[in-house]
Design a protein around this motif. Structure first.
Motif, short mmCIF file in Angstrom:
data_model
loop_
_atom_site.label_atom_id
_atom_site.label_comp_id
_atom_site.label_asym_id
_atom_site.label_seq_id
_atom_site.Cartn_x
_atom_site.Cartn_y
_atom_site.Cartn_z
N VAL A 117 70.35 -41.81 97.60
CA VAL A 117 71.58 -41.03 97.45
C VAL A 117 72.76 -41.95 97.71
O VAL A 117 72.63 -42.97 98.38
N GLY A 118 73.89 -41.54 97.19
CA GLY A 118 75.10 -42.33 97.41
C GLY A 118 74.88 -43.75 96.96
O GLY A 118 74.32 -44.02 95.90
N SER A 119 75.31 -44.69 97.78
CA SER A 119 75.17 -46.10 97.42
C SER A 119 73.75 -46.60 97.60
O SER A 119 73.37 -47.63 97.07
N ILE A 120 73.00 -45.87 98.40
CA ILE A 120 71.69 -46.38 98.78
C ILE A 120 70.67 -46.02 97.71
O ILE A 120 70.50 -44.85 97.38
N LYS A 121 70.06 -47.02 97.17
CA LYS A 121 69.09 -46.74 96.12
C LYS A 121 68.10 -47.89 96.03
O LYS A 121 68.48 -49.05 96.06
N ALA A 122 66.83 -47.54 95.95
CA ALA A 122 65.83 -48.57 95.74
C ALA A 122 64.95 -48.14 94.57
O ALA A 122 64.61 -46.97 94.45
N ARG A 123 64.61 -49.08 93.74
CA ARG A 123 63.78 -48.77 92.58
C ARG A 123 62.31 -49.03 92.91
O ARG A 123 61.93 -50.13 93.29
#
Lengths: 786, 286, 164, 153
Positions: free
Chosen positions: D54-60
């Motif tokens: 969510v928001g800026s936090i993202k991991a693929r």
């Protein structure tokens, strides 16, 4: 001319450091430099399946990718270099890159070498690894119980060793004792956090077969030795340079896989290779400290005489036995169970246990802080049990000052001491009586003030090499110096120890300059390059001054003896008729007939006119191997106020009275005490490495591991007494670790003293507000309190 | 610590930034970068493109708006501390800001960046709630204003759409004579709030005429404590304050972690709330 | 995807070819050979990488080099003038405000900013101002003393003698 | 780092309808935020690429998913193993469908996620809330989309 010994002159290493001109390992640049990055296991414990490096190898800028299987046959596993005898020590192989299994989060799995830092880092994400996760166990007590996950095939119950120390008859003492107390103590894992993360630059010259390694090392000669073993190349072809080193605190003693991997990569690729750790990588892949679970007991008479001490300690080692790991909770810990006291009956059992966590090794104090902490917590607990002032119990049991050299029940012989002296001085600085009165008054107002005393004796100045051999240390513990005098009389001193913040470029120059009647600027101290420095064993265990400093002194004396012969010859006088005055020899009775050291040095170097049988040149080498360890001591006092509503602990005053023998540079000595004490207060109040049940390090960055900040720490009041050691001609002991050794117990004792009215006997460190609050809640719930 | 690759656009003006965001191609805004760059380094954020607004003067500064104030989103914490207007009208801003990050972080970090990041343990959001701040959002589609109380929707989650940019924070006037206070307990390592309370109290003669209490660090978002209204009409005596403070985390799912288990954090919420209310009460004019 | 950034560093214009993702700290160290700026953490805590950007102390590991385009940057290497140590450098030396020296450049740069804002800070103010600069060696006490001494020098007064 | 989540939304759909959607990876993926691709390897295995955050936090993450203990139309288990830069995640999910009445089904789900690496050591604080939110949203969406899908057109 006043002597430099004892003078707090400014440090000679500082100009380059305060201007940004110093060279640390990551600052080293070489033509053609390429970069190494290491893929680390995200699992604490797993079987390692296929490591697919295909995509990484094909990525732009990538030069090579290796998995464990690619190198296993080419290198020797990371050796454990302290094979403590008589404890059935098991040190299973520690591969440079994990092979078949990973055993902690951070265990190296594969490595990438690329043209840039970024390309190497990017390629790590392209390596696919098949892991089959296994159960983790990070608590050393649980790890050696039946049914715990097993790390190594040949180490049942993860038990690396069981080591026993015994003196007198502890069981009998406890059976007969009038008073007994016991505690279960957890000495939490700590992250050493040298401000400079580890780094390495390796450069192999295939033409000459020479390998040069710049590395963040406290002991380049040990690194040379171990690199040569691991890489199977002759030691004389390995040169290790530890340039500026940004703190170590023990974490830069071990030889890690990573530096050796950089060497291997350079040998394969024919280009210089740099590897630099991130802080989060440092927290996973650089050794941790402490990690004990202890069951400890003390017994004594009702009038305060301590008669016995027993311990059962579970010391976590992490996934593998690091370089000096087995010696830390045994030789450096268990042998110190007598502390500053005449405890006649001691029995200690230490179980070294493998756990699925980062390896543990020597961290500032290494074993002695743990020993002092448990002893000093027990002394306070016993004092409370028998209703005696904890200061009185200490007085009653100190080794008396006229009893030295004194052999304690564990078999060590302490060199010298005056324990009452530091205690009295500290009590005087605080005005102990007045504080107790203030405390009483505060208690009546519902405020919780406490005072903690910690009296310690520690073992340092490691040490006689014969003893090192006897206790299984895989190297010597002498040290060395070459004093070389140039024709102009200027002096360079090459030393085997490796200062990295402790200021020996200054203190050692003070020793030599005094010897030659020189200003300190005429002497340079050179360290850290195995190519130019004589075989030595490095800087740790507060050994540099007592052992290395003595070698410097001896070498300088040898040089001076030779120069004196030359001076006598030039003066056409008998050596016996020469007197040393300030900076020159003077013929007794003829004050105008004089030759300075510099004049003699010139003649020795040009050799136009030397006495018969005297070789040209002016230099000498000395190797000093002490006959015993040295035993600094002291008393630290801490007063605190605990806020019962929030559990917050405020340190009101911190007083450190230490005795490390005569200080060469009091300013530097005081700086060492400050730093050590703050590190200890950090341990007592806020630092803790936390793993979860799956073996994940939850304190993986400085966002969660609470390194002390300026705004959180108190001012330290320091004082000293001076009791010279008979073990070396300088009389010096060591002061690098006394701060952490003494302070942890002082703070925790103070908090427990503050909370005594609530019936609280012990809270495990770190005494975070959350823990203190919980203890208060529990005490209130249990009907404690006023 | 090296981020993954991304593209970078240095916006020449707000319109430029809005255009970049309108593409909805994974573009993220960077101002001070103090929330975003650590995430980039750990590769826990992987934007395709960054649009930089940190240098845009039109987004910086504190301006007077009637009896209130407007703060540009790219105004640094340092600028907040140096604003005379804020010091005069909203002393709570300096009180909270001096404890955010550290000197260097305050020099570069921006109020808008912090609010848009919506860290549930950040200090400023509680103050924004207590002051009933209005957050001005713009996109190519237009401009809208969202009250702070609607803005924070969860951990790192806000009412902003992907193409919107926070451009300013509008602070309505404080009730005349109101006292304000921010009290927090910091996590020792990060400095983030284990529990933080922002209070606004106005007295009318000897009775409390207005009271707002906002909390942060407790749960997945900052929140207003409804029970604060119960102080209105009282004399603001310790018992009355205690009664309100005791409800600081009532009905809230409280975080527990290695630094503060949930029961301790709940307790700290009460203590922070009480202290903030007391301070604000004392600071309010009779 | 590299681009050219132009920075004014220690009074000289420097350019470097960098990727947008390059951190200012890395560019200073690796591209501009200014290795006095150190990197000690990855979460913007330790402050070893502190430099002055347009006169303000900033953690250069938490800034992209491209963000610094056109800024005036001062690093530890640029602090001494005409070979004379800055009063803070001198005071750190005099007061034994450093041991291993790794945190020192960043610590000094933060102190420069502090003293520009507050010419006579109290001990408490100094400790608060340097809480974003970690030192593991000194226990901070002599750092505080050094900053106080430098403040006195900069104010034109005689530096206070160290308390013994 | 281990996180456990559970929920039991009521779905306005008969159990069979719910069940068939549950075994359809594309239908499942359509509810999961950030799913970039789903590749069916065989009826019980598929591979999913999704960006989680969510928001800026993202991991693929690249996830391999395996269904097991499939007891139509009542319950199934799903194991997913995924890797993101520096991190790994293993999720065990259990689903049980309880008939409430005509056209009403209660969807009991539990998920136990074990997270390792960077996310655990750096982002635990950041991710727990996020994960909870995403899990809740996923099953809510799944329930509502399923309900919507069976509405007469």
């Amino acid at each position: 001319m006043p002597t430099l010994f004892g003078s707090g002159i400014k440090r000679r290493e500082d100009p380059r450091l305060i201007t940004g001109r110093a060279t640390y390992t990551d600052d080293v640049k070489l033509p053609g430099l390429i970069y190494l990055a290491i893929l680390r296991s995200p699992y604490a414990h797993a079987k390692l399946g296929k490591v697919d490096t295909k995509a990484a190898k094909a990525a732009p800028g990538v030069l090579a990718v290796y998995a464990g299987a690619d190198i296993t046959d080419r290198v020797v596993p990371v050796p454990c270099a302290w094979n403590v005898p008589n404890c059935n020590l098991k040190t299973p192989p520690h591969p440079l890159l994990a092979h078949q299994k990973v055993r902690y989060v951070g265990d190296g799995v594969a490595m990438v070498i690329a043209e840039s830092r970024a390309a190497a880092r990017d390629a790590l994400d392209l390596i696919e690894v098949d892991y089959e996760p296994l159960k983790a166990v990070t608590d050393p007590e649980r790890a050696c119980q039946q049914g715990a996950p097993q790390l190594h095939a040949d180490v049942p119950n993860n038990l690396a060793f069981t080591w026993v120390v015994a003196g007198g008859n502890a069981d009998e003492a406890f059976a007969k004792a009038e008073a007994k107390v016991s505690l279960r103590i957890v000495q939490q894992r700590l992250l050493p956090t040298a401000m400079e993360p580890r780094a390495a630059v390796a450069s192999y010259n295939a033409g000459t077969g020479q390998l040069t390694l710049w590395a963040t090392s406290q002991n380049p000669h040990i690194h040379r030795f171990l690199c040569s073993v691991m890489l199977k190349i002759p030691e004389h072809r390995v040169r290790v340079i530890a340039p500026e080193v940004g703190g170590g605190f023990g974490s830069k003693i071990p030889c890690y896989a990573d530096e050796v991997l950089a060497c291997l990569a350079s040998m394969d690729l024919g280009r210089p290779v740099k590897w630099t750790e991130d802080r989060s990588e440092n927290y996973k892949a650089t050794i941790h400290g402490r990690d004990h679970v202890e069951y400890v007991e003390m017994c004594g008479t009702r009038d305060g005489k301590i008669t016995g001490l027993r311990t059962r300690v579970y010391a976590g080692l992490g996934g593998y036995a690091s370089t000096a790991a087995p010696g830390v909770p045994t030789i450096l810990h268990g042998l110190m169970y007598s502390g500053a006291y005449t405890i006649p009956n001691i029995h200690g059992t230490v179980h070294g246990v493998y756990t699925t966590a980062t390896p543990v090794d020597a961290y500032r104090g290494a074993g002695r802080p743990e020993a002092t902490y448990l002893i000093e917590r027990l002394v306070d607990t016993l004092a409370r049990e028998i209703g005696m002032d904890p200061v009185e119990v200490r007085r009653k049991n100190f080794i008396p000052k006229d009893a030295f050299p004194y052999t304690v029940a564990t078999g060590l012989t302490y060199d010298s001491g005056n324990y009452h002296g530091t205690l009295d001085k500290a009590l005087g600085m605080l005005d102990y009586g007045a504080f107790r009165a203030e405390q009483e008054k505060a208690r009546q107002q519902g405020r919780y003030l406490g005072v903690g005393v910690s009296s310690y004796a520690e073992i340092c100045g490691l040490g006689p090499s014969q003893v090192a051999g006897a206790v299984g240390f895989g190297g010597g513990l002498y040290d060395s110096a070459v004093v070389r005098v140039y024709p102009t009389g200027m002096v360079r001193v090459y030393i085997g120890t490796k200062p990295h913040g402790q200021g020996e470029e200054t203190t050692f120059a003070q020793i030599v300059a005094d010897e030659f009647g020189y200003p300190v600027e005429s002497v340079e101290i050179v360290h850290g390059d195995t190519e130019s420095t004589p075989q030595g064993w490095g800087t740790y265990g507060s050994r540099t001054t007592a052992v290395g400093g003595t070698a410097v002194k001896l070498a300088a004396q040898r040089v001076k003896e030779k120069a004196k012969k030359v001076a006598a010859h030039l003066l056409e006088a008998n050596e016996a008729d020469l007197e040393w005055k300030d900076d020159a020899w003077v013929v007794r009775g003829s004050p105008d007939k004089r030759k300075s050291f510099a004049e003699a040095a010139l003649m020795a170097n040009v050799a136009w006119n030397l006495p018969a049988g005297v070789e040209p040149g002016l230099e000498a080498t000395a190797f000093f191997d002490p006959t015993n360890f040295v035993y600094p001591f002291g008393t630290h006092l801490c007063t605190v106020e605990v806020n019962p509503e929030t559990g917050q602990v405020t340190v009101l005053r911190y007083i450190a009275v230490d005795d490390c023998g005569p200080p060469i540079n009091p300013m530097i000595v005081e700086g060492q005490v400050h730093g050590g004490v703050i590190q200890g207060i950090g341990e007592a109040l806020q630092e803790m490495a936390v793993y979860d049940a799956e073996g994940q390090l939850l304190t993986g960055t400085m966002m969660d591991y609470a390194v002390p900040k300026a705004s959180q720490m108190p001012k330290i009041e320091t004082a000293h007494t001076v009791t010279p050691s008979p073990v070396n001609p300088l009389g010096v002991k060591g002061v690098g670790e006394t701060g952490t050794i003494a302070s942890v117990a002082a703070v925790v004792n103070a908090v427990c003293d503050a909370l005594a009215p609530l019936g609280i006997k012990h809270i495990d460190k770190p005494l975070t507000p959350a823990r203190v609050w919980a203890a208060i809640q529990q005490a209130k719930g249990n009907g404690g309190g006023r | 610590m090296i981020p993954q690759t991304f593209d970078y656009v240095r916006a020449r003006n707000v319109g430029d930034a809005l255009k970049a965001l309108a593409a909805k191609d994974g573009t993220k805004v960077i101002a001070g970068g103090h929330s975003l760059i650590p995430l980039l380094k750990f590769r826990l954020a992987q934007p395709a493109r960054l649009v930089d607004i940190g240098h845009l003067d039109e987004l910086r500064g504190v301006t007077e708006v009637r009896r209130g104030a407007k703060i540009g989103a790219a105004t640094t914490y340092r600028d907040l501390l140096e604003s005379k207007l804020l010091a005069e009208r909203y002393p709570i801003i300096a009180e909270v800001t001096s404890g955010i990050g550290d000197l260097q972080v305050r020099n570069k970090g921006t109020i808008g960046g912090g609010l848009a990041h919506a860290d549930p343990a950040a200090d400023m959001p509680a103050v924004m709630l207590a002051l009933d701040a209005q957050l001005v959002l713009r996109s190519k589609r237009g401009k809208r204003t969202v009250a702070a109380r609607e803005f924070f929707q969860g951990a790192f989650s806000t009412a902003m759409a992907e193409d919107e940019l926070l451009i300013a924070i509008a602070l309505p006037p404080l009730p005349r004579g109101a006292g304000t206070a921010y009290v927090s307990f910091e996590q020792a390592a990060s400095g983030y709030a284990l529990a933080g309370a922002a209070a606004v109290v106005k007295r009318s003669r000897s009775t409390v005429a207005h009271c707002t209490l906002a909390m942060t660090g407790i749960s997945d978002r900052p929140y207003l404590v409804r029970a604060a209204e119960q102080l209105v009409g009282t004399q603001g005596l310790p018992d009355a304050i205690e009664h309100v403070a005791a409800q600081a985390a009532a009905g809230v799912e409280v975080n527990g972690d290695i630094h503060a288990p949930a029961d301790y954090r709940r307790h700290l919420a009460v203590v922070a709330a009480r202290r903030a209310l007391q301070k604000a009460f004392v600071r309010s004019k009779k | 995807m590299k681009r050219t950034v132009s920075l004014s560093v220690n009074g000289a214009t420097r350019t470097a070819e960098v990727e947008p993702r390059a951190l200012l700290a890395h560019v200073l160290r690796d591209d501009l050979d200014l290795t006095g700026t150190h990197i000690g953490c990855d979460t913007s805590q330790c402050g070893a990488c502190t430099v002055l950007i347009d006169g303000r102390a900033v953690k250069s590991c938490t800034m992209l080099a491209v963000q610094a385009e056109g800024c005036q940057i001062t690093t530890i290497e640029g602090l001494a003038t005409n070979g004379n140590l800055h009063p803070l450098q001198q005071a750190f030396w005099e007061k034994h405000g450093l041991q291993c020296g790794f945190c020192t450049p960043g610590m000094i740069m933060t102190a420069v900013d502090l003293l520009a804002q507050n010419s006579n800070p109290s001990e408490g103010e100094i400790r608060h101002a340097i809480e974003g600069n970690y030192c593991r060696c000194t226990g901070y006490q002599n750092i505080v003393a050094a900053i106080q001494a430098a403040a006195a020098t900069l104010r034109g007064a005689t530096p206070a003698r160290a308390a013994s | 780092m281990q996180l456990t989540f559970s929920g039991s939304p009521d779905v306005a759909a008969p159990r069979e309808a719910l069940w068939s959607r549950l075994l359809d990876p594309n239908a499942v993926a359509a509810c999961a935020p950030g799913v970039e691709s789903v590749e069916s390897l065989d009826p019980l295995h598929y591979k999913v690429v999704c960006a989680f955050g969510v928001g800026s936090i993202k991991a693929r993450f690249t996830l391999t998913v395996e269904l097991s203990d499939v007891l139509p139309p009542e319950s199934a288990k799903m194991r997913a193993h995924g890797a993101a830069p520096g991190s790994v995640v293993d999720v065990e999910t259990g689903v049980r469908l309880e008939v409430l009445g005509t056209g009403q089904t209660r969807l009991h789900w539990t998920a136990e996620a074990t997270i390792g690496g960077t996310i655990a050591s750096v982002g635990a604080r950041l991710f727990e809330h996020t994960a909870r939110k995403i899990m809740d949203k996923f099953w809510q969406d799944f329930a509502s989309k399923t309900a919507a899908s069976i509405l007469p057109a």
